[in-house]
Design a protein around this motif. Structure first.
Motif, PDB file in Angstrom:
ATOM      1  N   ARG A 176       7.594  -8.038 -15.892  1.00  0.00           N
ATOM      2  CA  ARG A 176       6.850  -8.831 -16.879  1.00  0.00           C
ATOM      3  C   ARG A 176       7.725  -9.897 -17.534  1.00  0.00           C
ATOM      4  O   ARG A 176       7.231 -10.731 -18.285  1.00  0.00           O
ATOM      5  CB  ARG A 176       6.268  -7.915 -17.965  1.00  0.00           C
ATOM      6  N   GLY A 177       9.033  -9.860 -17.260  1.00  0.00           N
ATOM      7  CA  GLY A 177       9.944 -10.859 -17.818  1.00  0.00           C
ATOM      8  C   GLY A 177      10.304 -10.630 -19.263  1.00  0.00           C
ATOM      9  O   GLY A 177      10.700 -11.566 -19.960  1.00  0.00           O
ATOM     10  N   VAL A 178      10.182  -9.390 -19.747  1.00  0.00           N
ATOM     11  CA  VAL A 178      10.472  -9.113 -21.150  1.00  0.00           C
ATOM     12  C   VAL A 178      11.649  -8.149 -21.328  1.00  0.00           C
ATOM     13  O   VAL A 178      11.928  -7.735 -22.448  1.00  0.00           O
ATOM     14  CB  VAL A 178       9.225  -8.543 -21.886  1.00  0.00           C
ATOM     15  N   TYR A 179      12.321  -7.793 -20.247  1.00  0.00           N
ATOM     16  CA  TYR A 179      13.443  -6.856 -20.390  1.00  0.00           C
ATOM     17  C   TYR A 179      14.544  -7.531 -21.200  1.00  0.00           C
ATOM     18  O   TYR A 179      14.998  -8.627 -20.857  1.00  0.00           O
ATOM     19  CB  TYR A 179      13.970  -6.412 -19.021  1.00  0.00           C
ATOM     20  N   PRO A 180      15.002  -6.891 -22.296  1.00  0.00           N
ATOM     21  CA  PRO A 180      15.949  -7.555 -23.188  1.00  0.00           C
ATOM     22  C   PRO A 180      17.400  -7.597 -22.672  1.00  0.00           C
ATOM     23  O   PRO A 180      18.182  -8.412 -23.118  1.00  0.00           O
ATOM     24  CB  PRO A 180      15.878  -6.708 -24.471  1.00  0.00           C
ATOM     25  N   GLY A 181      17.723  -6.747 -21.716  1.00  0.00           N
ATOM     26  CA  GLY A 181      19.101  -6.691 -21.222  1.00  0.00           C
ATOM     27  C   GLY A 181      19.285  -7.495 -19.944  1.00  0.00           C
ATOM     28  O   GLY A 181      18.421  -8.263 -19.521  1.00  0.00           O
ATOM     29  N   SER A 182      20.423  -7.286 -19.330  1.00  0.00           N
ATOM     30  CA  SER A 182      20.736  -7.957 -18.077  1.00  0.00           C
ATOM     31  C   SER A 182      19.986  -7.283 -16.926  1.00  0.00           C
ATOM     32  O   SER A 182      19.886  -6.060 -16.859  1.00  0.00           O
ATOM     33  CB  SER A 182      22.242  -7.889 -17.807  1.00  0.00           C
ATOM     34  N   GLY A 241      16.660   3.583  -8.255  1.00  0.00           N
ATOM     35  CA  GLY A 241      17.501   4.356  -9.163  1.00  0.00           C
ATOM     36  C   GLY A 241      17.497   3.826 -10.589  1.00  0.00           C
ATOM     37  O   GLY A 241      18.499   3.893 -11.292  1.00  0.00           O
ATOM     38  N   ILE A 242      16.358   3.277 -11.002  1.00  0.00           N
ATOM     39  CA  ILE A 242      16.223   2.773 -12.377  1.00  0.00           C
ATOM     40  C   ILE A 242      14.985   3.406 -12.998  1.00  0.00           C
ATOM     41  O   ILE A 242      14.166   4.002 -12.310  1.00  0.00           O
ATOM     42  CB  ILE A 242      16.107   1.228 -12.418  1.00  0.00           C
ATOM     43  N   SER A 243      14.840   3.240 -14.301  1.00  0.00           N
ATOM     44  CA  SER A 243      13.684   3.823 -14.972  1.00  0.00           C
ATOM     45  C   SER A 243      12.438   2.965 -14.718  1.00  0.00           C
ATOM     46  O   SER A 243      12.535   1.738 -14.579  1.00  0.00           O
ATOM     47  CB  SER A 243      13.935   3.939 -16.474  1.00  0.00           C
ATOM     48  N   PRO A 244      11.270   3.602 -14.672  1.00  0.00           N
ATOM     49  CA  PRO A 244      10.028   2.845 -14.485  1.00  0.00           C
ATOM     50  C   PRO A 244       9.792   1.819 -15.598  1.00  0.00           C
ATOM     51  O   PRO A 244       9.270   0.736 -15.342  1.00  0.00           O
ATOM     52  CB  PRO A 244       8.937   3.915 -14.497  1.00  0.00           C
ATOM     53  N   SER A 245      10.207   2.140 -16.824  1.00  0.00           N
ATOM     54  CA  SER A 245       9.998   1.184 -17.922  1.00  0.00           C
ATOM     55  C   SER A 245      10.882  -0.059 -17.742  1.00  0.00           C
ATOM     56  O   SER A 245      10.438  -1.175 -18.017  1.00  0.00           O
ATOM     57  CB  SER A 245      10.252   1.839 -19.275  1.00  0.00           C
ATOM     58  N   PRO A 276       0.836  -1.207   0.000  1.00  0.00           N
ATOM     59  CA  PRO A 276       0.000   0.000   0.000  1.00  0.00           C
ATOM     60  C   PRO A 276       0.872   1.258   0.000  1.00  0.00           C
ATOM     61  O   PRO A 276       1.871   1.344   0.704  1.00  0.00           O
ATOM     62  CB  PRO A 276      -0.790  -0.106   1.306  1.00  0.00           C
ATOM     63  N   GLY A 277       0.502   2.203  -0.827  1.00  0.00           N
ATOM     64  CA  GLY A 277       1.255   3.459  -0.912  1.00  0.00           C
ATOM     65  C   GLY A 277       2.458   3.393  -1.830  1.00  0.00           C
ATOM     66  O   GLY A 277       3.160   4.386  -2.008  1.00  0.00           O
ATOM     67  N   LYS A 278       2.710   2.233  -2.392  1.00  0.00           N
ATOM     68  CA  LYS A 278       3.840   2.077  -3.315  1.00  0.00           C
ATOM     69  C   LYS A 278       3.301   1.932  -4.732  1.00  0.00           C
ATOM     70  O   LYS A 278       2.143   1.620  -4.948  1.00  0.00           O
ATOM     71  CB  LYS A 278       4.660   0.823  -2.970  1.00  0.00           C
ATOM     72  N   SER A 279       4.168   2.170  -5.682  1.00  0.00           N
ATOM     73  CA  SER A 279       3.830   1.975  -7.087  1.00  0.00           C
ATOM     74  C   SER A 279       5.110   1.617  -7.815  1.00  0.00           C
ATOM     75  O   SER A 279       6.205   1.701  -7.253  1.00  0.00           O
ATOM     76  CB  SER A 279       3.236   3.259  -7.678  1.00  0.00           C
ATOM     77  N   GLN A 280       4.976   1.242  -9.081  1.00  0.00           N
ATOM     78  CA  GLN A 280       6.176   0.938  -9.861  1.00  0.00           C
ATOM     79  C   GLN A 280       7.071   2.171  -9.974  1.00  0.00           C
ATOM     80  O   GLN A 280       8.282   2.059  -9.896  1.00  0.00           O
ATOM     81  CB  GLN A 280       5.796   0.418 -11.257  1.00  0.00           C
ATOM     82  N   ASN A 281       6.466   3.340 -10.122  1.00  0.00           N
ATOM     83  CA  ASN A 281       7.261   4.571 -10.226  1.00  0.00           C
ATOM     84  C   ASN A 281       8.046   4.832  -8.949  1.00  0.00           C
ATOM     85  O   ASN A 281       9.219   5.206  -9.001  1.00  0.00           O
ATOM     86  CB  ASN A 281       6.373   5.776 -10.555  1.00  0.00           C
ATOM     87  N   LYS A 282       7.395   4.676  -7.787  1.00  0.00           N
ATOM     88  CA  LYS A 282       8.075   4.924  -6.512  1.00  0.00           C
ATOM     89  C   LYS A 282       9.198   3.922  -6.274  1.00  0.00           C
ATOM     90  O   LYS A 282      10.292   4.289  -5.834  1.00  0.00           O
ATOM     91  CB  LYS A 282       7.074   4.876  -5.354  1.00  0.00           C
ATOM     92  N   VAL A 283       8.947   2.660  -6.558  1.00  0.00           N
ATOM     93  CA  VAL A 283       9.973   1.635  -6.366  1.00  0.00           C
ATOM     94  C   VAL A 283      11.127   1.853  -7.345  1.00  0.00           C
ATOM     95  O   VAL A 283      12.296   1.724  -6.974  1.00  0.00           O
ATOM     96  CB  VAL A 283       9.372   0.217  -6.500  1.00  0.00           C
TER      97      VAL A 283
END
Length: 175
Positions: free
Chosen positions: A40-46, A29-33, A17-24
């Motif tokens: 989702r298991g689709v990130y093409p990099g490491s 220190g990474i991008s929301p995308s 509660p109170g968290k979101s993908q953007n906040k996490v």
């Protein structure tokens, strides 16, 4: 620990509660995308950098750094990536330690010097006289350096003491 445990912890953190993908994402220190694609298991990099950040920030995984003592694993990884800087002594010592055989470093040993021994067992008795003698030898008569070394040692001891208190507290509450 299974390989996907950190992904479960990451998803649980996003679902709080109170968290979101953007906040996490901002906390890590990474991008929301990148976070979204990783979940989702689709990130093409490491995703190794995300794994280390999650294990350090949310899973409290630590390593015994030869310079700083017990530190989160993500901080260890960040120290390895820093370029050389003679701005302060600790940065110089970290740079050398990460490149001279530290068992937690993913870098090749390129710094000249003896490999650094890291004690990994916590069952050893703390020998005050031996440690003070070592710190005095390392300071080589420089009282300012000795003060810095003593402060660092005190910080390590405080960290270890707090860890013992926490482990004692939580081992009682689980029983």
């Amino acid at each position: 620990m299974r390989n996907d445990d950190w992904l479960t912890v990451l998803q649980e953190e996003v679902d709080k509660p109170g968290k979101s993908q953007n906040k996490v994402a901002k906390e890590l220190g990474i991008s929301p995308s990148k976070l979204s694609q990783t979940l989702r298991g689709v990130y093409p990099g490491s995703t190794e950098d995300i794994r280390l950040k999650v294990e350090g920030k949310y899973m409290s995984r630590t390593v015994a750094c030869p310079v700083k003592g017990e530190i989160p694993i993500d901080e260890c990884s960040e120290n390895q990536q820093r370029p050389f800087s003679s701005a302060n002594r600790e940065r110089v010592r970290l740079y050398k330690a990460c490149r001279s055989g530290c068992p937690y470093s993913s870098l090749d040993a390129t710094a000249k010097g003896k490999p650094i021994e890291v004690r990994t067992t916590t069952d050893e008795v703390y020998r005050l006289d031996d440690q003070l003698a070592y710190l005095r030898r390392t300071a080589k008569g420089d009282s300012l350096r000795l003060n810095e070394l003593l402060e660092a040692e005190l910080s390590k001891l405080a960290t270890r003491y707090n860890q013992l208190l926490w482990s004692k507290k939580y081992s009682r509450s689980e029983q």
